[in-house]
Design an enzyme around this catalytic site. Structure first.
Site, PDB file in Angstrom:
ATOM      1  N   GLU A   1      -5.813  -0.512  -6.896  1.00 20.50           N
ATOM      2  CA  GLU A   1      -4.361   0.794  -7.420  1.00 20.50           C
ATOM      3  C   GLU A   1      -3.035  -0.588  -7.507  1.00 20.50           C
ATOM      4  O   GLU A   1      -2.889  -0.448  -7.592  1.00 20.50           O
ATOM      5  CB  GLU A   1      -4.005   1.924  -6.173  1.00 20.50           C
ATOM      6  CG  GLU A   1      -3.437   2.587  -6.297  1.00 20.50           C
ATOM      7  CD  GLU A   1      -3.434   3.281  -4.920  1.00 20.50           C
ATOM      8  OE1 GLU A   1      -3.230   4.527  -5.312  1.00 20.50           O
ATOM      9  OE2 GLU A   1      -3.220   2.766  -3.844  1.00 20.50           O
TER      10      GLU A   1
ATOM     11  N   SER B   1       0.699  -1.078   0.124  1.00 22.54           N
ATOM     12  CA  SER B   1      -0.302  -0.284   0.047  1.00 22.54           C
ATOM     13  C   SER B   1       0.498   1.541  -0.122  1.00 22.54           C
ATOM     14  O   SER B   1       0.265   2.312  -0.367  1.00 22.54           O
ATOM     15  CB  SER B   1      -1.086  -0.164   1.163  1.00 22.54           C
ATOM     16  OG  SER B   1       0.134  -0.185   2.280  1.00 22.54           O
TER      17      SER B   1
ATOM     18  N   ASN C   1      -3.582   6.385  -0.481  1.00 24.38           N
ATOM     19  CA  ASN C   1      -2.777   6.486   1.296  1.00 24.38           C
ATOM     20  C   ASN C   1      -2.032   7.727   1.715  1.00 24.38           C
ATOM     21  O   ASN C   1      -1.846   8.111   2.583  1.00 24.38           O
ATOM     22  CB  ASN C   1      -1.431   5.461   1.655  1.00 24.38           C
ATOM     23  CG  ASN C   1      -2.773   3.965   1.660  1.00 24.38           C
ATOM     24  OD1 ASN C   1      -3.840   4.639   2.608  1.00 24.38           O
ATOM     25  ND2 ASN C   1      -1.468   2.269   1.669  1.00 24.38           N
TER      26      ASN C   1
ATOM     27  N   HIS D   1      -2.402  -3.215  -5.844  1.00 25.22           N
ATOM     28  CA  HIS D   1      -3.121  -2.378  -4.557  1.00 25.22           C
ATOM     29  C   HIS D   1      -4.940  -2.995  -4.677  1.00 25.22           C
ATOM     30  O   HIS D   1      -5.010  -1.866  -4.775  1.00 25.22           O
ATOM     31  CB  HIS D   1      -2.173  -1.276  -4.604  1.00 25.22           C
ATOM     32  CG  HIS D   1      -2.967  -0.941  -3.084  1.00 25.22           C
ATOM     33  ND1 HIS D   1      -3.153   0.574  -2.308  1.00 25.22           N
ATOM     34  CD2 HIS D   1      -3.365  -1.401  -1.435  1.00 25.22           C
ATOM     35  CE1 HIS D   1      -3.521   0.880  -1.043  1.00 25.22           C
ATOM     36  NE2 HIS D   1      -3.739  -1.005  -0.797  1.00 25.22           N
TER      37      HIS D   1
END
Length: 285
Positions: free
Chosen positions: A154, A121, A192, A142
């Site tokens: 992702e 992540s 993130n 991800h």
């Protein structure tokens, strides 16, 4: 040109790994799920079975589809069994040295044409790729937590990732019914990079007495239409994972705005990691 994936490997049978294995099996791929011990594999397979059962109960899939999908998942404690896979997703803890070790091993085991993907992540795909002899075939894939429910994947290209590997990964995510968001290989990627500083700031707000955890979470839920407050979400993700990502952002970008909140560090030091330990910001009986 995208490669057609028939056999997939998943390294890690935790919440993310088992969820990814479930998606692959539901898409009728043969899946090998690997973990270090049988207990973890049993727990992972039980999680997949429970999740499929909920879909059957809701009428999303039939019992026959569930049984057919479950039969496609094979569990093993040996990476050697991944030799025939076309595509492997690493989904172990957010620890760069561990991931690099696994990628170096996979590089020696899986066939030369196989794609090596990481569910990281936040960690650099370029650095992970550099621990293999095939950096052009390494990519970030991800999944959001929990993978069977969340709609986004992702996809992150490393410096050397080939176009065909990107196309294969994107096609696979879409086969799983996901929407793809493409990110460059910067610390934290897109999701993130934005989410974790918000969670970190929520911890600062608690630490400084700006409001209670409930006040902060209700403010974000009802004031900005988030389905879950940042502190409740942190408990769900795992405070140790949140702290790891904040450290990646802080070290990778060097800006003090990414400094992990001391209260978050204390919670992790105390072993209060959230839902998985029964206590985080909130109690989870």
């Amino acid at each position: 040109m995208a490669q057609h994936v028939k056999v997939m490997g998943v390294v890690g049978a935790g919440q993310m790994g088992s969820g990814i294995a479930q998606l692959a099996a539901a898409a009728q791929l043969q899946v090998f799920m690997v973990d270090v011990n049988e207990t973890a594999l049993t727990r992972g397979l039980n999680a997949v079975t429970s999740s499929f059962s909920r879909f059957v109960k809701k009428g999303s899939i039939s019992q026959e589809q569930m049984d057919k999908s479950l039969a496609l998942i094979k569990t093993t404690t040996s990476l050697e069994h991944l030799e025939p896979v076309d595509f492997v997703v690493e989904a172990v803890a957010e620890d760069e040295s561990l991931k690099r070790r696994i990628f170096a091993q996979l590089d020696k085991i899986v066939k030369p044409s196989a794609v090596l993907a990481s569910n990281t992540s936040s960690i650099s795909i370029t650095r992970l790729a550099n621990s293999t002899g095939r950096p052009n075939q390494v990519i970030g894939m991800h999944f959001m937590n929990p993978p069977p429910i969340m709609k986004l994947v992702e996809v992150v290209r490393g410096m050397a990732t080939e176009d065909s590997v990107f196309e294969t990964t994107k096609a696979l995510a879409e086969r799983f019914g996901k929407t793809v968001s493409c990110s460059k290989d910067y610390p934290g990627f897109i999701v993130n990079r934005i989410l974790m500083p918000m969670i970190n700031e929520a911890f600062y707000a608690v630490m400084e007495g700006v409001g209670t955890a409930d006040d902060i979470d209700n403010g974000m839920k009802l004031g900005t239409n988030h389905p879950m407050g940042p502190l409740a979400l942190a408990d769900f993700i795992g405070l140790d994972t949140c702290l790891s990502i904040m450290r990646v952002l802080y070290q990778g970008l060097g800006d003090t705005k990414y400094r992990p909140c001391p209260l978050l560090v204390q919670y992790v030091d105390a072993g209060w990691l959230g839902k998985k330990t029964g206590r985080g910001v909130y109690q989870h009986p």
